[in-house]
Design an enzyme around this catalytic site. Structure first.
Site, PDB file in Angstrom:
ATOM      1  N   HIS A   1       0.836  -1.196   0.000  1.00 10.29           N
ATOM      2  CA  HIS A   1       0.000   0.000   0.000  1.00 10.29           C
ATOM      3  C   HIS A   1       0.873   1.248   0.000  1.00 10.29           C
ATOM      4  O   HIS A   1       2.099   1.153   0.150  1.00 10.29           O
ATOM      5  CB  HIS A   1      -0.933   0.010   1.222  1.00 10.29           C
ATOM      6  CG  HIS A   1      -0.233  -0.092   2.538  1.00 10.29           C
ATOM      7  ND1 HIS A   1       0.572   0.895   3.039  1.00 10.29           N
ATOM      8  CD2 HIS A   1      -0.201  -1.082   3.459  1.00 10.29           C
ATOM      9  CE1 HIS A   1       1.041   0.525   4.201  1.00 10.29           C
ATOM     10  NE2 HIS A   1       0.610  -0.684   4.486  1.00 10.29           N
TER      11      HIS A   1
HETATM   12  P1  TYD Z   1      -1.908  -2.786   7.791  1.00  6.44           P
HETATM   13  O1  TYD Z   1      -1.199  -1.498   7.915  1.00  6.44           O
HETATM   14  O2  TYD Z   1      -3.123  -2.847   6.905  1.00  6.44           O
HETATM   15  O3  TYD Z   1      -0.867  -3.913   7.410  1.00  6.44           O
HETATM   16  P2  TYD Z   1      -0.557  -4.576   5.991  1.00  6.44           P
HETATM   17  O4  TYD Z   1      -0.670  -3.490   4.970  1.00  6.44           O
HETATM   18  O5  TYD Z   1       0.815  -5.157   6.134  1.00  6.44           O
HETATM   19  O6  TYD Z   1      -1.592  -5.626   5.817  1.00  6.44           O
HETATM   20  O7  TYD Z   1      -2.349  -3.246   9.249  1.00  6.44           O
HETATM   21  C1  TYD Z   1      -3.057  -4.466   9.484  1.00  6.44           C
HETATM   22  C2  TYD Z   1      -4.158  -4.213  10.478  1.00  6.44           C
HETATM   23  O8  TYD Z   1      -3.613  -3.795  11.728  1.00  6.44           O
HETATM   24  C3  TYD Z   1      -5.100  -3.117  10.040  1.00  6.44           C
HETATM   25  O9  TYD Z   1      -6.249  -3.665   9.476  1.00  6.44           O
HETATM   26  C4  TYD Z   1      -5.457  -2.382  11.313  1.00  6.44           C
HETATM   27  C5  TYD Z   1      -4.383  -2.746  12.283  1.00  6.44           C
HETATM   28  N1  TYD Z   1      -3.463  -1.623  12.612  1.00  6.44           N
HETATM   29  C6  TYD Z   1      -3.812  -0.748  13.628  1.00  6.44           C
HETATM   30  O10 TYD Z   1      -4.905  -0.854  14.225  1.00  6.44           O
HETATM   31  N2  TYD Z   1      -2.948   0.237  13.987  1.00  6.44           N
HETATM   32  C7  TYD Z   1      -1.754   0.397  13.362  1.00  6.44           C
HETATM   33  O11 TYD Z   1      -0.975   1.298  13.729  1.00  6.44           O
HETATM   34  C8  TYD Z   1      -1.402  -0.481  12.289  1.00  6.44           C
HETATM   35  C9  TYD Z   1      -0.107  -0.334  11.544  1.00  6.44           C
HETATM   36  C10 TYD Z   1      -2.296  -1.476  11.956  1.00  6.44           C
END
Ligand code: TYD
Length: 137
Positions: free
Chosen positions: A51
Site C-alpha cells: 500500500h
Molecule cells: P496494515 O497497515 O493494513 O498492514 P498490511 O498493509 O501489512 O496488511 O495493518 C493491518 C491491520 O492492523 C489493520 O487492518 C489495522 C491494524 N493496525 C492498527 O490498528 N494500527 C496500526 O498502527 C497499524 C499499523 C495497523
C-alpha cells in the site's frame, strides 16, 4: 533529497557488553514520531504492506533478522535489504511499499509520523498510479 526514500545510518556504540543504537525524531529522521508498531512472527513466504500512504511518513528498522522493502514511486522500483539494526529506511508519503522475504524470527520496527488512519491508505495499485499520474499523490 529531503523527500526521497533513503537509508539513514543511526549512531552505534559498539561495546563488549553489547551494542547500542538509537534514533531521535527531527534529528536522525525528518518527522515527529506519533506511533510505533512492529511486525513479527511472519510465516515464510508472506509479504506485508502492499500500500501507499497519502500523508504518513515512516522509518523502518530491522531490529532482528532481515527482510526486503520494495519501494515504488510510480515510475521506479527500488529494493532495500534491511539486515542491520543501525540502519533504517525513510519512506516518505506517496510511495508504494511492500515488505517481503522475512527471515525466521525477524522483527521490523516502524516509526510513523501519524496516527493509524484508514483513510490515509491507498490499497489499490491502480488507484496509486492514477493518483501519482494526476499529481494528487
Ligand atoms: P496494515 O497497515 O493494513 O498492514 P498490511 O498493509 O501489512 O496488511 O495493518 C493491518 C491491520 O492492523 C489493520 O487492518 C489495522 C491494524 N493496525 C492498527 O490498528 N494500527 C496500526 O498502527 C497499524 C499499523 C495497523
Amino acid at each position: 533529497m529531503v523527500n526521497q526514500p533513503r537509508i539513514i545510518q543511526l549512531p552505534k556504540f559498539l561495546d563488549e557488553r553489547g551494542n547500542l543504537s538509537f534514533v531521535e525524531q527531527m534529528n536522525h529522521i525528518p518527522f515527529i514520531i506519533k506511533r510505533i508498531y512492529w511486525i513479527y512472527d511472519v510465516p515464510g513466504g508472506e509479504s506485508r504492506g502492499g500500500h501507499a500512504y497519502k500523508q504518513n511518513q515512516e522509518f523502518i528498522i530491522s531490529l532482528s533478522g532481515c527482510f526486503d522493502v520494495i519501494l515504488d514511486d510510480g515510475k521506479t522500483k527500488s529494493l532495500f535489504s534491511m539486515n542491520r539494526s543501525y540502519y533504517g529506511l525513510y519512506v516518505p508519503n506517496g510511495i508504494w511499499r511492500e515488505m517481503r522475504n522475512f527471515s525466521t524470527n525477524s522483527l521490523a520496527l516502524i516509526l510513523s509520523s501519524r496516527d493509524y488512519e484508514v483513510d490515509d491508505y491507498v490499497r489499490d495499485y491502480g488507484d496509486f498510479l492514477k493518483l501519482k499520474g494526476n499529481g494528487e499523490l
